[in-house]
Design a protein around this motif. Structure first.
Motif, short mmCIF file in Angstrom:
data_model
loop_
_atom_site.label_atom_id
_atom_site.label_comp_id
_atom_site.label_asym_id
_atom_site.label_seq_id
_atom_site.Cartn_x
_atom_site.Cartn_y
_atom_site.Cartn_z
N UNK A 82 0.78 -1.28 0.12
CA UNK A 82 0.10 0.05 0.05
C UNK A 82 0.93 1.19 0.12
N UNK A 83 0.87 2.01 -1.02
CA UNK A 83 1.50 3.29 -1.21
C UNK A 83 0.89 4.49 -1.25
N UNK A 84 1.32 5.57 -0.48
CA UNK A 84 0.49 6.95 -0.49
C UNK A 84 1.33 7.76 -1.00
N UNK A 85 1.13 8.51 -2.23
CA UNK A 85 2.03 9.34 -2.68
C UNK A 85 1.31 10.64 -3.29
N UNK A 86 1.82 11.65 -3.95
CA UNK A 86 1.17 12.83 -4.54
C UNK A 86 1.66 13.18 -5.63
N UNK A 87 0.96 13.77 -6.36
CA UNK A 87 1.54 14.11 -7.74
C UNK A 87 0.66 15.24 -8.67
N UNK A 88 0.85 15.64 -9.75
CA UNK A 88 0.08 16.70 -10.34
C UNK A 88 -1.42 16.47 -10.41
N UNK A 89 -1.85 15.30 -10.35
CA UNK A 89 -3.42 14.99 -10.14
C UNK A 89 -3.89 15.14 -8.75
N UNK A 90 -3.22 15.16 -7.92
CA UNK A 90 -3.79 15.05 -6.50
C UNK A 90 -2.93 13.91 -5.59
#
Length: 693
Positions: free
Chosen positions: A554-562
């Motif tokens: 389970x990975x939590x990340x952030x990017x240009x879409x949210x």
């Protein structure tokens, strides 16, 4: 009324979830046809279409098992149905088939669902709608009819434009807000939804899939655009649309959801929404909804290799604000690669943040909020309150971790001795930092590490920590841009790889569990470690682990879409032991010390009869004997005891006890034995082990 409506809505949701889980369909064009029946402004949408190999695997995939406590909960729901025909009906239709099925293929066949057809679940105004392709309409009708007869909840039948409708009245009052639960079907599709007597024909036709809304998901292209943007495969995907919901709630007179609320809900509830006439506040709320419009989700990969299903699933909270997304991206740190796969370990966990950017990014996000051009008093007050705190003050506390990018823990193996002390540990903990030598020096401020000296050349040195047994040879070393603390051969090999691992921004949090490996160490773990409340609960947890033949990350990340949550892993079809329950058994009881102690002998006859006998310690007389009839439903054994006699000592006469009934749930089934849990889901739960002789 509201309890029945709640039960009906819950039933539609359960049916939709079952369809989403059980229908890995392969007919893509059928799904597109259903999209034309879904309003473009639907608040939520879940769709399924297909994968032939996955459908093949799911045919033999076990269902209806769960833990005994979960099954006991289902039984309690069934008991509630004795006084509530609606609950009894929904139990018989949506829960009992899964409890009495052994595989997904068997369950699909019980519903008459098509293994090559699509399914959708969405909102039409305020009302939920579920629609799925049928392979055998007669089988579906028979299941519905059996549930109706068993529950005694009567329905009416009618025909509407060629569709057969069955309607169950959810309210005893025939008022303006009363609903009927409706099951409609033709030869190809079944539809589950709610209807009100005041629904106009156009609304009914759309809800039953007989006509398409002028603005629908097919014509809008929203689903295809979502799949293209996020790389979702068409097997299973969907969204929850916060912006659609907000717009419709704030404009009751010009939306389907708003009109339904006015039509169906009590007047005082509608009046509260209509009283929101502050245009400035409406504008601010809409701006927030526009900035966070949807929560979208779907599979990026779903394939079968042999007996294993491989999956890669993403859920994204969309953020349409580049100021916010740009600052969130700056927070990403380095998750050590050893935590990003759990196939060869028990579990792993990593957390990453770029400490060099943390204070600045939080300050910029805080500044973006307090400087936003809100119009309403409510949001302006929130801004004034936010101004009372400033994240820049965190800077004074960040000196110790300056340059740190992330950390991770991987546990490969653990073995315990008879006293539950670790006799073998294979684990790695690492910290990623721009200047690991400087970080190591800062760590010496902690008393247990005050004497730790780590050479810059990567040489490992012993580490002595309180509470860590001396025989466990813990080592630490600087490996490239990482500080590694490790023990064991596997951890040592992974630590060496860190020397060549460059720092890169690759996420925020990662955690993984390998249930295949965890299940093998469950017996060796003390109750305090497992989190179980009793010895019986530990055995139930062991059964849960045994059923979970999977590993996942389970990975939590952030990017240009949210904000992104990613779930990846592999699942194997569980091969259950084939045990013929009938036979002669030696019975053991699991005592409070988690030890098995002999209690008596039992005979379970294949004709549905049985007997149990207990003798005294000298085996000189019977202290307890009983006869019973029994029946099996999947893993549940139900008993009706009669002719029961008992006494405390051999000197006493046997006394006849009252007849009684009981049930237990089989777990940890092997070829020649099984355990059975009585009083499941309660603090009084206890287990007997049946060993064939």
């Amino acid at each position: 009324m509201f309890s029945r409506i709640g039960a009906a809505v819950g039933a539609v949701v359960i049916a939709a979830g079952a369809t989403w889980y059980l229908n890995p369909f392969q007919n893509q064009s059928g799904n597109d046809a259903l999209l034309s029946q879904v309003p473009a402004d639907t608040v939520y949408f879940f769709g399924t279409s297909g994968n032939h190999e996955l459908a093949k695997l799911m045919q033999n995939y076990p269902v209806g098992m769960g833990t005994p406590s979960q099954q006991a909960t289902m039984d309690s729901i069934e008991d509630m149905g004795a006084d509530n025909p609606a609950i009894a009906f929904f139990f018989e239709l949506f829960l009992k088939p899964s409890l009495s099925s052994t595989t997904a293929g068997e369950l699909i066949n019980k519903y008459g669902l098509a293994a090559g057809g699509p399914g959708v679940f969405y909102s039409h105004g305020i009302v939920p709608v579920m629609r799925a392709k049928l392979a055998d309409a007669l089988v579906f009708d028979q299941l519905v009819e059996a549930a109706a007869q068993k529950s005694t909840w009567t329905y009416t039948t009618e025909t509407f434009e060629g569709l057969t409708l069955k309607r169950w009245q959810l309210s005893e009052l025939d008022d303006e807000t009363s609903f009927d639960f409706v099951i409609a079907r033709d030869d190809n599709f079944a539809t589950l939804t709610l209807l009100n007597k005041n629904d106009d024909p156009a609304t009914v036709k759309e809800r039953l899939g007989l006509s398409s809304p002028k603005n629908n998901l097919a014509s809008s292209g929203a689903i295809s655009a979502m799949r293209e943007k996020y790389g979702f495969q068409p097997y299973m995907d969907g969204y929850i649309h916060f912006e659609n919901l907000t717009k419709q709630l704030l404009d009751l007179n010009n939306s389907d959801l708003g009109r339904d609320m006015v039509r169906y809900l009590p007047a005082d509830s509608v009046a509260k929404l209509e009283s929101l006439n502050d245009e400035a506040l409406k504008a601010d709320i809409l701006s927030i909804a526009n900035a966070v419009p949807r929560w979208v989700f779907g599979y990026k990969k779903l394939e079968v290799k042999g007996n294993t299903m491989l999956m890669d699933f993403d859920a994204i909270l969309e953020i349409n604000n580049t100021v916010v997304t740009d600052e969130l991206v700056k927070l990403r740190g380095h998750l050590p690669k050893h935590v990003l796969s759990v196939s060869n370990k028990l579990f792993s966990f990593g957390a990453a943040v770029d400490s060099s950017n943390l204070v600045l990014s939080l300050t910029n996000l805080w500044g973006a909020f307090v400087q936003a051009d809100f119009k309403s008093d409510a949001f302006k007050q929130a801004q004034e309150q936010a101004k009372q705190g400033n994240p820049a003050m965190l800077g004074m506390f960040m000196g110790m971790v300056q340059g740190v990018k992330g950390a991770g823990l991987s546990v490969f193996d653990v073995e315990l001795d008879a006293e539950f002390n670790p006799s073998k540990v294979d684990a790695l903990f690492s910290v990623a930092a721009e200047q690991p030598s400087t970080t190591a020096e800062m760590a010496k401020m902690l008393p247990p590490l005050a004497n730790l000296e780590l050479p810059d050349d990567g040489t490992a040195v012993p580490v002595v920590l309180p509470m860590v047994p001396a025989e466990l040879e813990l080592k630490a070393a600087i490996k490239g841009k990482h500080i590694a603390v490790f023990i064991g051969d596997k951890a040592s090999a992974e630590a060496e790889k860190l020397s060549n691992e460059a720092l890169e921004a690759n996420g925020l949090i990662a955690t993984g569990f390998n249930y295949r490996k965890l299940s093998t160490v469950m017996d060796a773990l003390p109750i305090s470690v497992t989190g179980a409340q009793s010895c019986a609960a530990k055995q139930e947890l062991r059964e849960f682990m045994r059923q979970m033949q999977m590993d996942f990350m389970l990975n939590y990340d952030t990017g240009p879409n949210g904000l992104v949550m990613g779930l990846s892993g592999s699942v194997e079809a569980l091969e259950t032991a084939k045990l013929n329950v009938g036979g002669n058994y030696k019975i053991e009881y699991l005592n409070d010390d988690c030890e098995w102690e002999y209690t008596g002998m039992e005979v379970i006859n294949s004709d549905g009869s049985g007997s149990y006998t207990e003798k005294d310690e000298k085996n000189s007389c019977e202290l307890y004997n009983t006869k019973y009839t029994w029946e099996q439903q999947n893993t549940k054994l139900s008993f009706k005891f009669f002719d029961t006699k008992t006494r405390l000592t051999c000197d006493e006469e046997l006394k006849v006890e009252k007849d009684q009934a009981d049930r237990c749930y089989m777990l940890n089934v092997e070829d020649q034995s099984f355990q059975c849990l009585f009083s499941a889901g309660t603090e009084e739960a206890f287990i007997y082990r049946y060993n064939k002789i």
